[in-house]
Scaffold this motif. Structure first.
Motif, PDB file in Angstrom:
ATOM      1  N   ALA A 239      10.069   5.208  -4.567  1.00 48.26           N
ATOM      2  CA  ALA A 239      10.123   5.927  -3.295  1.00 48.26           C
ATOM      3  C   ALA A 239       9.564   5.100  -2.154  1.00 48.26           C
ATOM      4  N   LEU A 240       8.487   4.367  -2.425  1.00 45.59           N
ATOM      5  CA  LEU A 240       7.896   3.543  -1.372  1.00 45.59           C
ATOM      6  C   LEU A 240       8.842   2.417  -0.967  1.00 45.59           C
ATOM      7  N   GLN A 241       9.532   1.819  -1.930  1.00 48.68           N
ATOM      8  CA  GLN A 241      10.491   0.780  -1.575  1.00 48.68           C
ATOM      9  C   GLN A 241      11.679   1.370  -0.805  1.00 48.68           C
ATOM     10  N   GLN A 242      12.061   2.602  -1.135  1.00 51.44           N
ATOM     11  CA  GLN A 242      13.111   3.271  -0.357  1.00 51.44           C
ATOM     12  C   GLN A 242      12.633   3.587   1.048  1.00 51.44           C
ATOM     13  N   LEU A 243      11.355   3.902   1.182  1.00 50.07           N
ATOM     14  CA  LEU A 243      10.786   4.121   2.516  1.00 50.07           C
ATOM     15  C   LEU A 243      10.965   2.869   3.373  1.00 50.07           C
ATOM     16  N   ILE A 244      10.723   1.708   2.775  1.00 52.42           N
ATOM     17  CA  ILE A 244      10.866   0.462   3.520  1.00 52.42           C
ATOM     18  C   ILE A 244      12.328   0.179   3.841  1.00 52.42           C
ATOM     19  N   SER A 245      13.213   0.366   2.855  1.00 47.57           N
ATOM     20  CA  SER A 245      14.615  -0.023   3.040  1.00 47.57           C
ATOM     21  C   SER A 245      15.434   0.997   3.831  1.00 47.57           C
ATOM     22  N   ARG A 246      15.044   2.287   3.784  1.00 48.24           N
ATOM     23  CA  ARG A 246      15.861   3.319   4.423  1.00 48.24           C
ATOM     24  C   ARG A 246      15.255   3.902   5.689  1.00 48.24           C
ATOM     25  N   GLU A 247      13.967   3.749   5.900  1.00 51.43           N
ATOM     26  CA  GLU A 247      13.340   4.353   7.083  1.00 51.43           C
ATOM     27  C   GLU A 247      12.827   3.331   8.083  1.00 51.43           C
ATOM     28  N   SER A 248      12.687   2.076   7.679  1.00 51.08           N
ATOM     29  CA  SER A 248      12.302   1.025   8.622  1.00 51.08           C
ATOM     30  C   SER A 248      13.538   0.529   9.364  1.00 51.08           C
ATOM     31  N   ASP A 249      13.371   0.194  10.612  1.00 49.22           N
ATOM     32  CA  ASP A 249      14.439  -0.428  11.383  1.00 49.22           C
ATOM     33  C   ASP A 249      14.857  -1.714  10.681  1.00 49.22           C
ATOM     34  N   PRO A 250      16.114  -1.853  10.282  1.00 49.51           N
ATOM     35  CA  PRO A 250      16.520  -3.046   9.527  1.00 49.51           C
ATOM     36  C   PRO A 250      16.398  -4.349  10.307  1.00 49.51           C
ATOM     37  N   THR A 251      16.243  -4.244  11.625  1.00 51.31           N
ATOM     38  CA  THR A 251      16.043  -5.471  12.418  1.00 51.31           C
ATOM     39  C   THR A 251      14.577  -5.864  12.505  1.00 51.31           C
ATOM     40  N   LEU A 252      13.688  -5.019  11.954  1.00 51.43           N
ATOM     41  CA  LEU A 252      12.258  -5.292  11.989  1.00 51.43           C
ATOM     42  C   LEU A 252      11.778  -5.685  10.599  1.00 51.43           C
ATOM     43  N   PRO A 253      11.326  -6.920  10.400  1.00 45.63           N
ATOM     44  CA  PRO A 253      10.881  -7.331   9.068  1.00 45.63           C
ATOM     45  C   PRO A 253       9.676  -6.519   8.587  1.00 45.63           C
ATOM     46  N   VAL A 254       9.784  -6.008   7.348  1.00 46.54           N
ATOM     47  CA  VAL A 254       8.696  -5.300   6.688  1.00 46.54           C
ATOM     48  C   VAL A 254       8.696  -5.711   5.216  1.00 46.54           C
ATOM     49  N   VAL A 255       7.533  -5.984   4.678  1.00 48.46           N
ATOM     50  CA  VAL A 255       7.411  -6.329   3.263  1.00 48.46           C
ATOM     51  C   VAL A 255       6.354  -5.431   2.625  1.00 48.46           C
ATOM     52  N   LEU A 256       6.727  -4.806   1.504  1.00 51.29           N
ATOM     53  CA  LEU A 256       5.781  -4.048   0.679  1.00 51.29           C
ATOM     54  C   LEU A 256       5.854  -4.603  -0.733  1.00 51.29           C
ATOM     55  N   THR A 257       4.759  -5.124  -1.227  1.00 56.43           N
ATOM     56  CA  THR A 257       4.726  -5.711  -2.563  1.00 56.43           C
ATOM     57  C   THR A 257       3.502  -5.216  -3.315  1.00 56.43           C
ATOM     58  N   PHE A 258       3.724  -4.729  -4.541  1.00 60.61           N
ATOM     59  CA  PHE A 258       2.614  -4.441  -5.439  1.00 60.61           C
ATOM     60  C   PHE A 258       2.542  -5.580  -6.451  1.00 60.61           C
ATOM     61  N   GLY A 259       1.432  -6.289  -6.439  1.00 58.10           N
ATOM     62  CA  GLY A 259       1.285  -7.448  -7.296  1.00 58.10           C
ATOM     63  C   GLY A 259       0.447  -7.199  -8.535  1.00 58.10           C
ATOM     64  N   LYS A 260      -0.129  -5.999  -8.635  1.00 58.95           N
ATOM     65  CA  LYS A 260      -0.972  -5.707  -9.796  1.00 58.95           C
ATOM     66  C   LYS A 260      -0.861  -4.236 -10.152  1.00 58.95           C
ATOM     67  N   ILE A 261      -0.583  -3.961 -11.439  1.00 56.22           N
ATOM     68  CA  ILE A 261      -0.544  -2.602 -11.968  1.00 56.22           C
ATOM     69  C   ILE A 261      -1.265  -2.602 -13.306  1.00 56.22           C
ATOM     70  N   GLU A 262      -2.188  -1.678 -13.484  1.00 60.28           N
ATOM     71  CA  GLU A 262      -2.868  -1.569 -14.775  1.00 60.28           C
ATOM     72  C   GLU A 262      -3.247  -0.119 -15.025  1.00 60.28           C
ATOM     73  N   SER A 263      -3.183   0.286 -16.294  1.00 56.06           N
ATOM     74  CA  SER A 263      -3.524   1.667 -16.644  1.00 56.06           C
ATOM     75  C   SER A 263      -4.971   1.750 -17.098  1.00 56.06           C
ATOM     76  N   GLU A 264      -5.506   2.943 -16.983  1.00 59.13           N
ATOM     77  CA  GLU A 264      -6.856   3.232 -17.466  1.00 59.13           C
ATOM     78  C   GLU A 264      -6.716   3.692 -18.917  1.00 59.13           C
ATOM     79  N   GLY A 265      -6.831   2.744 -19.824  1.00 61.06           N
ATOM     80  CA  GLY A 265      -6.552   3.052 -21.220  1.00 61.06           C
ATOM     81  C   GLY A 265      -5.058   2.950 -21.474  1.00 61.06           C
ATOM     82  N   GLY A 266      -4.576   3.717 -22.443  1.00 61.73           N
ATOM     83  CA  GLY A 266      -3.161   3.681 -22.764  1.00 61.73           C
ATOM     84  C   GLY A 266      -2.857   2.680 -23.860  1.00 61.73           C
ATOM     85  N   ALA A 267      -1.797   2.960 -24.607  1.00 62.46           N
ATOM     86  CA  ALA A 267      -1.332   2.088 -25.679  1.00 62.46           C
ATOM     87  C   ALA A 267       0.115   2.447 -25.956  1.00 62.46           C
ATOM     88  N   THR A 268       0.685   1.892 -27.044  1.00 62.43           N
ATOM     89  CA  THR A 268       2.086   2.182 -27.330  1.00 62.43           C
ATOM     90  C   THR A 268       2.351   3.669 -27.502  1.00 62.43           C
TER      91      THR A 268
END
Length: 398
Positions: free
Chosen positions: A222-251
């Motif tokens: 949804a956040l990437q759609q916010l950037i691609s569909r609601e930002s003016d396409p002539t205005l550069p915008v970058v949204l990047t998540f470079g780190k994701i980790e869970s609190e616990g969790g396993a297979t």
């Protein structure tokens, strides 16, 4: 400015090239992290003292020095001094002596070039038509940015500079060349810290849990759609998540929470502010709709960097005079950030790129430079200050 003085600047840059090289290699071998530049600032202060240039301490580990004086405007030149937490891989005589710390972004080049410019300016100080203020700045690599502390401590006051110039190494350009871009050049930089909370449980019984990983997946989309569909396409915008980790969790274990870290960059301050609100509303709404919750922390970083257009066009012309037209190129917009941007929102500013001919990009453990760039870096800084001080427009803008 006379051809004779231009030749003199070139000659002085060549005369002082060995000292500038020594400075760069010393600084490279003794890097220090942001806001910890104690040895670095002591070295710079010692060099300024040798030149008879008065200075004062600011911003904890920064210095402000001035050359010239009397009537006429004040112009500022800036260099940043901090290094990065990277273990150097280069096998050179001047490699870093500090484990896990390296000048991988060229700030050793910036500082050495400004010291070289100081030597040139000290050699012609009686001919300066004003004052050149030297800003040796800490902490460019770390929020809140050393520029904010320099400004807080009066680096742009008493008097306000008519203009400020800064340069940054650029690996793709060969040594001896420089690049400019008038107008908006670099992006604002905000850091995002998102926590999505659910209710953990057995992976085979998801109906008894609230899966924060599924919520996170939908939130990212949804956040990437916010950037691609609601930002003016002539205005550069970058949204990047470079780190994701869970609190616990396993297979077969659904975790209680997922944490993400990312960056948001744009070239418009109004849209930047609006995006902050929309990002928060989007993640909180999606999480709530799926039975969880979300907390978004936005750490405000550097604003976008805007080069004053008349000043930058003038600087390009001045650079062509000193270096030759073939050595001055045009640059595209970059979505990287720089805390020099803070200066550009206070006084007319020009931030340009110094070619260093490196096969490795900045922020890598093999980054190094063609040291011929030092003579270009020091001579152009000095030349821009001297030439601009000789312009009637500089006097009128004080």
């Amino acid at each position: 400015m006379s051809k004779e003085l231009r030749s003199r600047v070139r000659d002085l840059a060549e005369e002082h090239a060995p000292a500038t090289l020594t400075d760069r290699r010393h600084l490279h071998a003794h890097p220090e992290l942001s806001f910890e530049e104690h040895e670095t600032v002591a070295y710079v202060a010692g060099r300024l003292g040798e030149m008879g240039i008065p200075y004062r301490s600011v911003a904890g580990t920064g210095l402000v020095a001035e050359i010239g004086g009397g009537s006429g405007p004040t112009l500022a030149l800036r260099a940043d001094m901090d290094a990065l937490p990277i273990q150097e891989a280069n096998d050179v005589a001047y490699r870093s002596t500090k484990a896990g710390i390296m000048h991988a972004c060229g700030h050793d080049v910036h500082t050495a070039s400004l010291l070289g410019a100081a030597r040139i300016l000290a050699g012609v100080r009686d001919e300066l038509k004003g004052t050149v203020r030297l800003l040796f700045q800490p902490g460019e690599e770390k929020l809140p940015g050393g520029a904010t502390l320099m400004i807080r401590d009066g680096a742009l006051q008493d008097p306000v500079p008519a203009a400020i110039f800064g340069q940054h190494v650029h690996p793709p350009l060969p040594a001896g060349t420089v690049g400019f871009r008038p107008g908006i050049y670099m992006a604002s930089t905000d850091e995002l810290f998102l926590t999505v909370r659910g209710r953990g449980g057995h992976g085979a019984m998801p109906h008894q849990s609230v899966d924060p990983i599924v919520i996170t997946a939908q939130a990212i989309t949804a956040l990437q759609q916010l950037i691609s569909r609601e930002s003016d396409p002539t205005l550069p915008v970058v949204l990047t998540f470079g780190k994701i980790e869970s609190e616990g969790g396993a297979t077969n274990v659904i975790p209680n929470a997922v944490r993400l870290e990312g960056t948001l960059r744009t070239l418009d301050e109004s849209w930047r502010k609006e995006l902050h609100q929309r990002l928060r509303r989007t993640v909180e709404g999606i999480a709530a709709a799926l039975g969880g919750s979300a907390e978004l922390e936005i750490r405000h970083g550097y604003p976008f960097l805007k080069n004053d257009e008349p000043l930058t066009h003038w600087a390009q012309s001045a650079a062509r005079e000193l270096l030759g037209a073939e050595k001055v190129v045009d640059l595209p917009i970059r979505m990287t950030g720089e805390d020099f941007a803070f200066y550009t929102h206070h006084v007319p500013a020009c931030f340009y790129r110094l070619g260093v001919g490196s096969p490795s990009p900045v922020h890598t453990d093999t980054f190094d430079v063609d040291e011929a760039c030092l003579q270009t870096g020091s001579s152009l800084l000095a030349w821009l200050a001297m030439e601009r001080l000789s312009q009637p427009a500089a006097s009128n803008s004080k």
